[in-house]
Write an enzyme that holds these catalytic residues in place. Structure first.
Site, PDB file in Angstrom:
ATOM      1  N   GLY A 178     -13.469  64.502 -36.233  1.00 47.82           N
ATOM      2  CA  GLY A 178     -12.900  64.350 -37.568  1.00 47.82           C
ATOM      3  C   GLY A 178     -11.397  64.552 -37.596  1.00 47.82           C
ATOM      4  O   GLY A 178     -10.823  65.265 -36.769  1.00 47.82           O
ATOM      5  N   THR A 182     -10.402  71.726 -34.642  1.00 41.89           N
ATOM      6  CA  THR A 182     -11.352  71.781 -35.745  1.00 41.89           C
ATOM      7  C   THR A 182     -10.701  72.513 -36.893  1.00 41.89           C
ATOM      8  O   THR A 182     -10.127  73.585 -36.691  1.00 41.89           O
ATOM      9  CB  THR A 182     -12.666  72.497 -35.386  1.00 41.89           C
ATOM     10  N   ASP A 233     -12.318  73.897 -39.043  1.00 42.04           N
ATOM     11  CA  ASP A 233     -13.269  74.946 -39.420  1.00 42.04           C
ATOM     12  C   ASP A 233     -13.021  76.271 -38.716  1.00 42.04           C
ATOM     13  O   ASP A 233     -13.571  77.287 -39.089  1.00 42.04           O
ATOM     14  CB  ASP A 233     -14.706  74.487 -39.125  1.00 42.04           C
ATOM     15  N   ARG A 280     -13.292  80.491 -68.250  1.00 45.36           N
ATOM     16  CA  ARG A 280     -14.382  79.827 -67.554  1.00 45.36           C
ATOM     17  C   ARG A 280     -14.648  80.438 -66.190  1.00 45.36           C
ATOM     18  O   ARG A 280     -13.783  81.087 -65.611  1.00 45.36           O
ATOM     19  CB  ARG A 280     -14.006  78.361 -67.291  1.00 45.36           C
ATOM     20  N   MET A 309     -14.834  73.283 -47.126  1.00 44.56           N
ATOM     21  CA  MET A 309     -15.561  72.945 -45.909  1.00 44.56           C
ATOM     22  C   MET A 309     -16.039  74.202 -45.181  1.00 44.56           C
ATOM     23  O   MET A 309     -15.545  75.296 -45.416  1.00 44.56           O
ATOM     24  CB  MET A 309     -14.685  72.086 -45.015  1.00 44.56           C
ATOM     25  N   ARG A 312     -19.609  74.173 -42.702  1.00 45.04           N
ATOM     26  CA  ARG A 312     -21.045  73.961 -42.738  1.00 45.04           C
ATOM     27  C   ARG A 312     -21.796  75.130 -42.109  1.00 45.04           C
ATOM     28  O   ARG A 312     -22.841  75.547 -42.593  1.00 45.04           O
ATOM     29  CB  ARG A 312     -21.386  72.647 -42.022  1.00 45.04           C
ATOM     30  N   ARG A 347     -17.351  75.352 -64.232  1.00 44.89           N
ATOM     31  CA  ARG A 347     -16.906  74.051 -63.737  1.00 44.89           C
ATOM     32  C   ARG A 347     -16.828  74.080 -62.216  1.00 44.89           C
ATOM     33  O   ARG A 347     -16.493  75.121 -61.643  1.00 44.89           O
ATOM     34  CB  ARG A 347     -15.517  73.705 -64.284  1.00 44.89           C
ATOM     35  N   GLN A 379      -8.991  68.462 -47.614  1.00 46.64           N
ATOM     36  CA  GLN A 379      -8.721  69.496 -46.613  1.00 46.64           C
ATOM     37  C   GLN A 379      -8.370  68.937 -45.241  1.00 46.64           C
ATOM     38  O   GLN A 379      -7.815  69.646 -44.407  1.00 46.64           O
ATOM     39  CB  GLN A 379      -9.964  70.392 -46.438  1.00 46.64           C
TER      40      GLN A 379
END
Lengths: 359, 359, 359, 359
Positions: free
Chosen positions: B11, B136, B138, B173, B180, B182, B277, B285
């Site tokens: 990615g 990555t 992540d 609110r 991101m 996972r 919301r 990202q």
């Protein structure tokens, strides 16, 4: 004039604090006291006030949001009220007027969009001295060339497009960005031109899916293996309907955003076999620090509203026409939307640039 | 050493161009020619090369994406190939090796995440001189303290939180931002601390919905009528499963993002009756200009990879440990994920600050 | 029309690439070929051309600068030329015309400020089909409401003011920001309003030092122990002269910036005994990615210039009036400067806000 | 522990408010009250206190500056005091201690650089329970890997370089950016690498003017007609001295910035005949919103300082080593500067990239 009040109503919009600050600072120059009303017309009913001194508005110019709070629900003309233990909808507008008069407020400056300004107009009809200040990031108000908040929203969307561009190019993908604009495509149009979009889809021009897919393929044939599409949330395929998700009560669901962007993404991936990704900008467009243009415009609106109050020119709304701030009757501003016409110059420029507009 | 090759796989990630530029510039100093391979391992199979001269990398440091293109699909060890008119999965790795050797490439620098580096490791086992460079956003790679791209992604998420904050406060609110992550919650954790979140939900700590709702109410009782929640896309309620939408073919649907954020939003609104919301940050990202930290880190990785090649230290990956770039065996880097442990210092700091972590 | 040429002249300005891109893309739609001339009129004399294809303008929309290069020195009507070993100033304008005609150029689109457009006007008088496109970050061109680059420069200055604000407040200091504007104070005025300045000093209003110092002290007495001053580089004290440093050759020294800001800082520190710091924004105002407004405006100019060329409306300049792009005679645009008048609405708003304007 | 006090001393630095917020929020979790002391040690002498509640630190995380105010002048051990009508320098440290004890303060958290931490150390020797928190944008503190504020300053400088790049390229100029760093070149080194500088000049490596000029010419010969130079304010030519302007009292003049950058610019223009421009970044590096990395680091420092206070580990400073926050004796942290050594990995990477380091 010795005392005025200000409230903010409707959705959040970059520049609200800049207007409030300008009202307080220019009132201070004139020796006028400013009362802030919390949470729009709710605070007007419930006497939720706050004296706004210079120190209260120090440092708020760069800040998003509104220090007064806002709501897009409460209407004093039809206000949910407990009456003998029963919740009833009651007209409490006269209470609001007598309360404001009771503390010596000589003018109410209402900052809001279509909804809040409609309420302000009703109050004006009942004799409350009201000045309206137009607010909508959607730029779809009739009587003014530009509304504050719009240019910041366009910048936010354009920056998102810049980010998506490199990913699209690196991955040879179709990237779709869904932006705000339920009835008018101003944000999509301006951000699309500023962000180098290949396709811009707006509510005013129902899109033909097969033509959009053909445009993607044509680009691929020219060696451009990626594309950027901006779509307004209110865009619809030709013959189709606006995609809205409804919740259990049948109301439009404000949580599930992204209907039309996701739908377009799925449709295109099936038609073109090109990898497609969707991003929904959502609330990111409403927040954050107003950009320089919006700060100047919001400041000018605030100053002009105090001037109008000083001159007793009530029942009006301040508006930008060309380079000048003018006043227009509140009645002219509400209940009509400014849409992107076929002869809009930025639309023509987009077409001449080769941007596909869905038709 | 006279010639090396470089490819980017997996990615998109801010800093890829900075690594490529550093490889080309430091190779130039050493008199080494650099061959760029297009679209990751696909280009290696299909001999899609491009000579990278100094002029090719001029001006690319601030740019997101990768000038070489990338893909996260193609694996030379199992490559879809037309054989006598039939599409078959064929091992074409030897072809890749002989093709690279045929044009005189003495080392392959592979910039990628877990997937691409696993392929690189397979090539190393087959004798191709390979150096890996970890990529990555992540930050979940085992053998390195930080991966480039991570800090830019955290910045992007933090800026989004800053924007949402003023809206949350103005409207009283609950605003939810899905980021991101996972399998690991690094982006959520860092962005949440940097963006002043009240609740951070990560895959490593299944969240208890009732406790999250209680935290919202407790804040409201303290007079804080708004809350900010950051949730990693891979977070799950205690006893629940990761929310993934599957398409017609049963594969995880990459278009329909935002599963868990929307689910949490609905659940919370029902439990707390507070307006909620949801925003899904998604591809924003991955794109955009790398920030200064990532540019420095990416540049150092590129320089270090050329050094490793010059010293013949193949089968390794460059990594950051403390303030230093080191080399670790490729085999150590892949197939394991670095997760947020209970004793992670930033997690402890978050708890001591009073941030609700879902449990 | 089959072929047109484009050049950029004068100082760098955000949006130049956006104009070039729009010219190339809209020409492509019309089947017109575009020749880029390098480094303004130098390239026109020396036949330094480059064919601009779609691929050349791909990805340049967000980039500052100009891919064609620019210079603010060379004039074909008085061009330094070696004649029999001697450097002489020679009129080479006819050469330029015959060279352009020789390669089939039917129209020259000149993007520039006062200087370059004056040269363009001379060429128009000699019969070269010329269209001008106004460019100046200073916004001081007579025939157009706004020039592209201006709004980006204002944003840059406003962001600098935001940064200085927190330092000023934390340290109880007077912070001075010197911005561009040698003859007109547009950047200072807009950035000052947008950045919350307490004092704005512009060339059009000579400032009274004692009054500026008194304003600082008055703020201190009100408990505001810090102040922010924006000053245009061309501002002068009442009765004083513009501060310019001259180099050995008697020319204005372009390296030693910051004359008037530093002078004001010293003067104020002596008069008020308040800690004072000076920042000169300098070239940071010229560079960087154009903001969304400037990208849209620059794009519209590029499209409109090609339209004008197609219609054969030569000797004109495209200009923005209200929300529309119009054409004005080149002769009207040059040799006059648009200054900040006393009745300028933004100036009035600044005064009503309580901003000290030096007088 | 029931009550602690916090102060900020020395120059403004992005992240100060983040530290204060973390102290207040983590103290709140522990039931500890926090007293804020205004304007560093001045407020400690003059009992200028402010109770810091949760509401006081709400919304300050993104804000630059310090809500407590700061000064880099006042030292309680040598404090200018009126004694019988005469201004004398008096040791008022015991007063400070008894005053703090008088209101029940059990620990003082001092956020500051070398100067403030030296004073904190003196207080520790006198028995005041003190914890230090390191603050300097220059990153030149000995006992910690990174100081908060540094990464934001590097980002600011890198963004300036990105802006200057396009101007340099368009105009074929040498652009010089002078950044902070009187004794250590960390900002120049990191920003130079991140911003794609061709030359980086730092105090630790006296530069050879002729070699810098030669590097410019070599680039020009390779067809690169522009160059970017980053220079730290404390850089010096080989054999030369630091350029400082002194005012009438013989003190270093804080208004006249930009000595060495301007000097280098003039020298280079004479030697190379290339157009050269200088920008001095100055105070823009100190202000503005801290970036995500600095917010996380500042927050961790604040939390760790409260932990240290709770454990009674006084006379220490919190510091980052690798990925961990540790405690070091205050005496180790002050009076020594961390400079860029010849074996600094980022310096080596810069050289291998072909960046000219002045020698």
């Amino acid at each position: 004039m010795h005392k005025l009040a200000v409230l903010t109503g409707g959705g959040d919009c970059p520049g609200l604090n800049a207007v409030i600050r300008a009202i307080v600072k220019s009132s201070y120059q004139e020796g006028i006291e400013v009362i802030g009303i919390r949470d729009g017309f709710r605070g007007a009913v419930e006497e939720d006030y706050k004296l706004l001194k210079l120190s209260n508005v120090s440092g708020i110019l760069p800040r998003g949001g509104t220090l007064l709070g806002t709501t897009n629900r409460d209407n004093p003309f039809a206000y949910p009220t407990l009456v003998e233990g029963q919740l009833q909808i009651v007209d409490r507008s006269e209470e609001v007027i007598s309360q404001l008069q009771g503390i010596g407020v000589e003018a109410l400056l209402a900052i809001g969009g279509d909804g809040s300004l409609s309420i302000a107009l009703e109050f004006a009809k009942q004799g409350l001295p009201v000045i309206g200040i137009p607010k909508t990031i959607d730029n779809d108000l009739m009587a003014t060339d530009v509304t504050f908040g719009f240019q910041t929203a366009v910048s936010t969307a354009q920056e998102a497009l810049d980010r998506l561009h490199t990913t699209a190019e690196s991955h040879h993908r179709v990237m779709i960005l869904e932006v705000m604009g339920r009835y008018a495509g101003w944000i999509a149009l301006y951000a699309g031109v500023a962000g180098g979009a290949d396709v811009i889809l707006i509510p005013e021009i129902p899109y033909q899916l097969s033509k959009v897919a053909a445009a993607m393929k044509k680009r691929a044939n020219l060696g451009k293996k990626f594309s950027i599409i901006v779509i307004a949330e209110g865009a619809t395929p030709l013959g189709g309907e606006m995609v809205v998700e409804r919740n259990l009560l049948g109301r439009i669901d404000p949580i599930k955003l992204g209907g039309i962007g996701a739908k377009l993404g799925e449709d295109l991936e099936i038609l073109t076999a090109m990898e497609t990704r969707v991003t929904v900008l959502g609330h990111l467009q409403r927040g954050g620090s107003p950009n320089a243009s919006d700060r100047v415009l919001a400041t000018r609106y605030g100053v002009a509203a105090v001037e109008a109050a000083l001159e007793g020119d009530f029942g009006t709304m301040v508006a930008l026409q060309g380079q000048k701030i003018v006043r227009v009757p509140l009645a002219e501003a509400v209940n009509k939307l400014k849409k992107v016409n076929q002869d809009e110059p930025v639309l023509s420029a987009a077409r001449k640039l080769g941007i596909m507009m869905g038709d």
